[in-house]
Design an enzyme around this catalytic site. Structure first.
Site, PDB file in Angstrom:
ATOM      1  N   GLU A  18       0.888  -1.174   0.000  1.00 57.54           N
ATOM      2  CA  GLU A  18       0.000   0.000   0.000  1.00 57.54           C
ATOM      3  C   GLU A  18       0.919   1.214   0.000  1.00 57.54           C
ATOM      4  OE1 GLU A  18      -3.193  -0.049  -0.179  1.00 57.54           O
ATOM      5  OE2 GLU A  18      -3.936  -1.913   0.675  1.00 57.54           O
TER       6      GLU A  18
ATOM      7  N   CYS B 226      -2.012   9.034   2.500  1.00 62.91           N
ATOM      8  CA  CYS B 226      -1.788   8.499   1.151  1.00 62.91           C
ATOM      9  C   CYS B 226      -2.903   8.913   0.201  1.00 62.91           C
ATOM     10  CB  CYS B 226      -1.673   6.985   1.222  1.00 62.91           C
ATOM     11  SG  CYS B 226      -3.021   6.216   2.132  1.00 62.91           S
TER      12      CYS B 226
HETATM   13  P1  NAD Z   1       8.562   5.012   4.361  1.00 60.58           P
HETATM   14  O1  NAD Z   1       8.440   4.099   3.215  1.00 60.58           O
HETATM   15  O2  NAD Z   1       9.822   5.761   4.519  1.00 60.58           O
HETATM   16  O3  NAD Z   1       8.350   4.228   5.733  1.00 60.58           O
HETATM   17  C1  NAD Z   1       7.219   3.415   5.976  1.00 60.58           C
HETATM   18  C2  NAD Z   1       7.640   2.241   6.827  1.00 60.58           C
HETATM   19  O4  NAD Z   1       8.555   1.443   6.077  1.00 60.58           O
HETATM   20  C3  NAD Z   1       8.393   2.622   8.111  1.00 60.58           C
HETATM   21  O5  NAD Z   1       8.082   1.697   9.107  1.00 60.58           O
HETATM   22  C4  NAD Z   1       9.845   2.466   7.714  1.00 60.58           C
HETATM   23  O6  NAD Z   1      10.710   2.233   8.787  1.00 60.58           O
HETATM   24  C5  NAD Z   1       9.745   1.256   6.807  1.00 60.58           C
HETATM   25  N1  NAD Z   1      10.854   1.105   5.877  1.00 60.58           N
HETATM   26  C6  NAD Z   1      11.352   2.025   5.015  1.00 60.58           C
HETATM   27  N2  NAD Z   1      12.388   1.469   4.331  1.00 60.58           N
HETATM   28  C7  NAD Z   1      12.513   0.188   4.773  1.00 60.58           C
HETATM   29  C8  NAD Z   1      13.396  -0.887   4.481  1.00 60.58           C
HETATM   30  N3  NAD Z   1      14.360  -0.760   3.591  1.00 60.58           N
HETATM   31  N4  NAD Z   1      13.235  -2.046   5.139  1.00 60.58           N
HETATM   32  C9  NAD Z   1      12.249  -2.188   6.055  1.00 60.58           C
HETATM   33  N5  NAD Z   1      11.394  -1.217   6.385  1.00 60.58           N
HETATM   34  C10 NAD Z   1      11.530  -0.036   5.750  1.00 60.58           C
HETATM   35  O7  NAD Z   1       7.316   5.968   4.266  1.00 60.58           O
HETATM   36  P2  NAD Z   1       7.006   7.265   5.105  1.00 60.58           P
HETATM   37  O8  NAD Z   1       7.609   8.401   4.397  1.00 60.58           O
HETATM   38  O9  NAD Z   1       7.314   7.080   6.531  1.00 60.58           O
HETATM   39  O10 NAD Z   1       5.407   7.262   4.962  1.00 60.58           O
HETATM   40  C11 NAD Z   1       4.759   8.010   4.044  1.00 60.58           C
HETATM   41  C12 NAD Z   1       4.492   7.226   2.771  1.00 60.58           C
HETATM   42  O11 NAD Z   1       3.572   6.172   3.043  1.00 60.58           O
HETATM   43  C13 NAD Z   1       3.811   8.080   1.738  1.00 60.58           C
HETATM   44  O12 NAD Z   1       4.314   7.802   0.471  1.00 60.58           O
HETATM   45  C14 NAD Z   1       2.355   7.656   1.845  1.00 60.58           C
HETATM   46  O13 NAD Z   1       1.585   7.930   0.715  1.00 60.58           O
HETATM   47  C15 NAD Z   1       2.497   6.208   2.107  1.00 60.58           C
HETATM   48  N6  NAD Z   1       1.262   5.664   2.664  1.00 60.58           N
HETATM   49  C16 NAD Z   1       0.498   4.821   1.889  1.00 60.58           C
HETATM   50  C17 NAD Z   1      -0.708   4.335   2.372  1.00 60.58           C
HETATM   51  C18 NAD Z   1      -1.590   3.421   1.554  1.00 60.58           C
HETATM   52  O14 NAD Z   1      -2.494   2.810   2.096  1.00 60.58           O
HETATM   53  N7  NAD Z   1      -1.383   3.264   0.255  1.00 60.58           N
HETATM   54  C19 NAD Z   1      -1.137   4.691   3.653  1.00 60.58           C
HETATM   55  C20 NAD Z   1      -0.348   5.545   4.405  1.00 60.58           C
HETATM   56  C21 NAD Z   1       0.855   6.011   3.895  1.00 60.58           C
END
Ligand code: NAD
Length: 459
Positions: free
Chosen positions: A231, A265
């Site tokens: 997601e 998101c």
């Molecule tokens: P992010 O991808 O940086 O982090 C999200 C999660 O992933 C965190 O727990 C982070 O620690 C983890 N993560 C990141 N890289 C990783 C890796 N290499 N290995 C393991 N875990 C890892 O995202 P963010 O900037 O914190 O959140 C915002 C983003 O999330 C935006 O793009 C938003 O649109 C998206 N989002 C999507 C939805 C949806 O349902 N489609 C919902 C909410 C947020």
């Protein structure tokens, strides 16, 4: 995060809330195994029995609503009203799941020639969830409740910013009667996360976050042939067509952009307005955005709180500045305020065009991108001119036309007609293209991490 610690920091005061030790590899392995051990019993409990526990979790969330809401606002800067609404949504997800789970996951009899047959929805084992900070409770609830209902064990690696919320949620689950350890919370680095994906007892991976992180996690899971649900982000387009109710469109698009400090998101992010309405839309939108003041998110009545971290705020500011350098018009906002807390003002960019971050990428904060379209067809074309495809909206008085556009032409997982919305427990939620794949919520979400097994009995 420092070497061996995670620090949560209040985005309003910039003060440390709590420090947590990162788990050792042995602790991680023990948490996975504990979840798996608990799963071995949990999977044998009837659907109705599991549903009773899920319903009790919903009740417990309602009981703990105020404490949980205050914690989330402290950790990520959400408006306190949005935090309370988030807990209500989580409880509604539990209610829906407790009711629909036993029906949707029941055995399904099939007619076949010369035999009898049925399909079961068997649990698969431990499902690992990696989640973002923007909805500290909801993000963790939406995948875990579905998987628990299905009989799986669940692990959560929450975003560091809301580490306390993940632990709070586990305590809510267990105090409502979920077997101890079935829902395990991991405080780990990204390298350790790669190991969890590879762990022999982990059977599926679900991740919500950026497309960059999604690519990495899906590739790691692909190496060991484990199913993923992703997601990811988006730059959702809201079309304001020639025959739109302009007042409704402006009001809804303002609310849809600013909701949850603009850090959602499915926030409305790109506003694609036909020539006929463009100038009037920009003027009215800018007036309403300019009136949105920043303030303390714990105070009822505040309209815009701080962003989650300094990095997120600075990233947004850079995207706005770069878009302006490439030709976007800054109509409102765009200056980092000189005050404590990671605030960014409500910002409006007009004349947004391809090649600008405000058009091509996701702006994760209170900055609106307004794009001019020649006519309705051009507006639909621009909406789909995106690498993302999560949600979107259409404003038109001709609902039949809007339904056709939504069903046939809008290349996203969700479309809202004459409205803005976030999530509904019985409607599938998810995207296409770089917004990911798989669905949460509804019957579709309940069946993402089950073994859909065919059993045929000779006559
Ligand atoms: P992010 O991808 O940086 O982090 C999200 C999660 O992933 C965190 O727990 C982070 O620690 C983890 N993560 C990141 N890289 C990783 C890796 N290499 N290995 C393991 N875990 C890892 O995202 P963010 O900037 O914190 O959140 C915002 C983003 O999330 C935006 O793009 C938003 O649109 C998206 N989002 C999507 C939805 C949806 O349902 N489609 C919902 C909410 C947020």
């Amino acid at each position: 995060m420092t070497d061996k610690r995670i620090m949560t920091v209040n985005p309003l005061t910039e003060k440390v809330i709590e420090t947590y030790a990162i788990m050792s590899d042995q602790e991680v392995d023990a948490t996975v195994r504990k979840s798996h051990d608990a799963f071995l019993d949990w999977r044998l409990r009837s659907l109705e029995d599991r549903a009773r526990v899920i319903a009790a979790i919903g009740d417990k969330l309602r009981e703990k609503k105020e404490d949980f809401a205050q914690l989330m606002t402290q950790e990520v800067g959400k408006l306190i009203g949005d935090s309370r609404d988030e807990i209500d949504l989580c409880a509604a997800i539990c209610d829906y799941t407790a009711k629909a789970g036993p029906v949707e996951l029941a055995d399904d009899q099939r007619e076949v020639d010369g035999a009898t047959a049925f399909v079961t929805h068997s649990p698969i084992g431990v499902v690992y969830g990696i989640q973002p900070w923007n909805f500290p409770a909801y993000q963790a609830v939406r995948y875990s409740i579905a998987s628990l209902m299905a009989g799986n064990g669940v692990l959560l690696k929450h975003a560091e910013s809301c580490t306390g919320s993940g632990i709070f949620l586990r305590d809510v689950y267990e105090s409502a009667g979920l077997p101890q350890g079935l829902f395990g919370v991991l405080r780990i680095t990204h390298d350790q996360s790669d190991e969890v994906i590879q762990h022999e007892l982990v059977r599926g991976v679900t991740m919500t976050g950026s497309d960059k992180a999604g690519r990495h996690i899906a590739a790691k899971a692909g190496e060991v042939v484990k199913k993923t649900v992703l997601e990811l982000g988006s730059n959702d387009a809201y079309l304001v067509l020639d025959d739109a109710d302009l007042e409704l469109a402006v009001k809804t698009c303002v609310a849809g952009r600013i909701y949850n400090n603009g850090e959602t998101c499915v926030n409305a992010k790109r506003f694609i307005v036909t020539e006929k309405n463009y100038d009037a839309f920009v003027k009215a939108y800018a007036e309403q955005f300019e009136a949105i003041a920043i303030g303390d998110p714990t105070e009822d009545g505040t309209k815009l709180g701080p962003l989650v971290t300094r990095e997120q705020r600075d990233k947004l500011h850079k995207q706005v500045q770069e878009s302006v350098e490439k030709g976007a018009k800054l109509v409102v906002g765009g200056q980092v305020p000189d005050r404590k807390g990671w605030f960014y003002p409500a910002t409006v960019l007009a004349d947004v065009a391809p090649g600008q971050a405000a058009y091509d990428d996701e702006l994760f904060g209170p900055a609106a991108s307004i794009i001019r379209a020649k006519d309705d067809d051009d507006a639909m074309r621009i909406a789909n001119d995106s690498r993302y495809g999560l949600g979107g909206g259409i404003f038109s008085k001709d609902v039949e036309k809007a339904k056709k556009l939504a069903a046939t032409f809008f290349d996203t997982g969700m479309v809202f007609i004459n409205s803005f919305d976030v999530a509904t427990p019985n409607l599938p939620f998810g995207g296409v293209k770089n917004s990911g794949y798989g669905r949460e919520h509804g019957p579709e979400g309940l069946k993402e991490f089950v073994n859909i097994k065919s059993i045929k009995i000779a006559a």
